[in-house]
Design a protein around this motif. Sequence first.
Motif, short mmCIF file in Angstrom:
data_model
loop_
_atom_site.label_atom_id
_atom_site.label_comp_id
_atom_site.label_asym_id
_atom_site.label_seq_id
_atom_site.Cartn_x
_atom_site.Cartn_y
_atom_site.Cartn_z
N UNK A 16 41.04 -40.51 22.90
CA UNK A 16 40.87 -40.58 21.32
C UNK A 16 42.41 -40.04 20.94
N UNK A 17 42.70 -38.93 21.28
CA UNK A 17 43.96 -38.06 21.10
C UNK A 17 45.22 -39.11 21.26
N UNK B 29 40.31 -27.05 24.19
CA UNK B 29 40.60 -27.94 25.20
C UNK B 29 39.71 -29.05 24.85
N UNK B 30 40.34 -30.16 25.00
CA UNK B 30 39.35 -31.40 24.69
C UNK B 30 38.80 -32.05 26.19
N UNK B 31 37.78 -32.96 26.19
CA UNK B 31 37.20 -33.50 27.29
C UNK B 31 37.91 -34.79 27.53
N UNK B 32 37.28 -35.66 28.51
CA UNK B 32 38.31 -36.68 28.80
C UNK B 32 38.10 -37.70 27.50
N UNK C 31 44.40 -28.76 23.58
CA UNK C 31 44.83 -28.84 24.93
C UNK C 31 44.11 -30.01 25.77
N UNK C 32 45.15 -30.46 26.63
CA UNK C 32 44.19 -31.62 27.33
C UNK C 32 44.79 -31.42 28.99
N UNK C 33 43.90 -31.65 29.84
CA UNK C 33 44.15 -31.46 31.40
C UNK C 33 44.82 -32.65 31.87
#
Length: 487
Positions: A302-303, A294-297, A343-345
């Motif tokens: 960047x993604x 899970x990536x942070x904001x 994963x991104x929220x």
Amino acid sequence: MNDMASGATLARSRAQTPNTQESDADRIVGALVARARAAQRRFEHAGQETLDTAAAAAAWAIMEPQRNRRLAELAVRDTELGNADDKFRKNHRKTLGLLRDLHGVATTGVIARDEAHGIVEIARAVGVVAAITPSTNPGATPANKIINALKCGNAIIVAPSPKGYSSCALLIGFIHAEFAKAGLDPDLVQMLPQPIGKAATAALMRLADLVVATGSQANVRMAYTSGTPAFGVGAGNVASIVTASAKPDDAARKIAVSKTFDNATSCSSENSVVIEDAVYARMLDALAAQGGVLLDAAQKAQLQSAMWQDGKLSARCTARSAATIAREAGLDDIAAREPKFLMVEESGYGADHPFSGEKLSPVLTVYRAHDIDAAMDIVRGIYSYMGAGHSVGVHGADDALAVTLGTQLPVARVIVDQAHCLATGGNFDNGLPFSLSMGCGTWGGNNFSSNLGYRQYLNITRVAYPIAERVPEVDALLGDYFRRCGR
């Protein structure tokens, strides 16, 4: 001569005798179609055994292990999409499943008799099929279309994507080798010559009797506007719902399998997962245990910059491994963890929220829903942007909820407790027919909502005999209405 007959004769004449004013593409494609049409006329009345032999020959051409391996490796080398091991498995499994579905099915001559209604059904070939195929599955998708077409007595000409040309050419070479063993005419299966361009593809669509288009929505729109009867598929952008009743470990395992298979080249791979609040934290842990990161904001930003350029998905990220995508985004620390998927929220959807759309990569968008009604609202929002008509996954649903999803959401399929990308196109543990082309109904701009199968490659002629007259009384049919509403 009636209008229908004269129109058909004109179309055939146009395919067989191109005039001097036609373009080079029309002349080249017209010659291919004329050869296909001549071969098809001999083939369609050869009998069920010959049709079955042709379908079996095409199937073995891709399933034979050494040839399958060559096709899978060439596909990845030339398209730079997916991975060879998964394509090898896909080529085998999808073809084996299609053979199972077609085994013993009658597709020529009388196929049904309804004595009570005095109807006899006769299966008839459609003629010459134009098959538009994508770079994501340059072996499995052409093979599927070719097998279905041959099973029904048709000839077929494939228009592959430019990147998938070499794989398709190798496949057709293998098919012709099998045809030589069986004494079949190679003109039954052809492909457009290089270079593949819009003019040749458009000419093929115009001159064929049926178009079956899988791939970009631009190709599907071209098929529908070609003037030839066509079946095209809708856009993928699958969401899966994880309910409060789900078993997080089981759901996460199946979602991970679906999300990572062939680097998510399938339109049936989850692009989003919508998780009920009660199991949200446990589900994230379970996804992490399956290799998700899970990536942070800041990492998400960047993604996003790496994956979309000028509003379009970057080819540098499409169908690549999660680690490759992370490095492309400058997330070397994430890449070093060798993630299986990222994963991104997200909370929104639409063009301003690109992660809500199709990503064709092992990147999963995660939504949090207060309850099942909120989850359904999120899915509606996602599909209002992209993916309407395709399907929805659900984990932990009882029968009532599964049916509710099927009646309330704009989807042609509800996939319950399964790895979505394996299940949607048919699997050995569900009853859907094997296919690589999923109709999305009117929600997705399609004229069918089933998995594309042999029935779409057939015409049915019906013979009607006289039966005993049965005229009902008006009150027998409208009596209930009269009692409730009056006459």
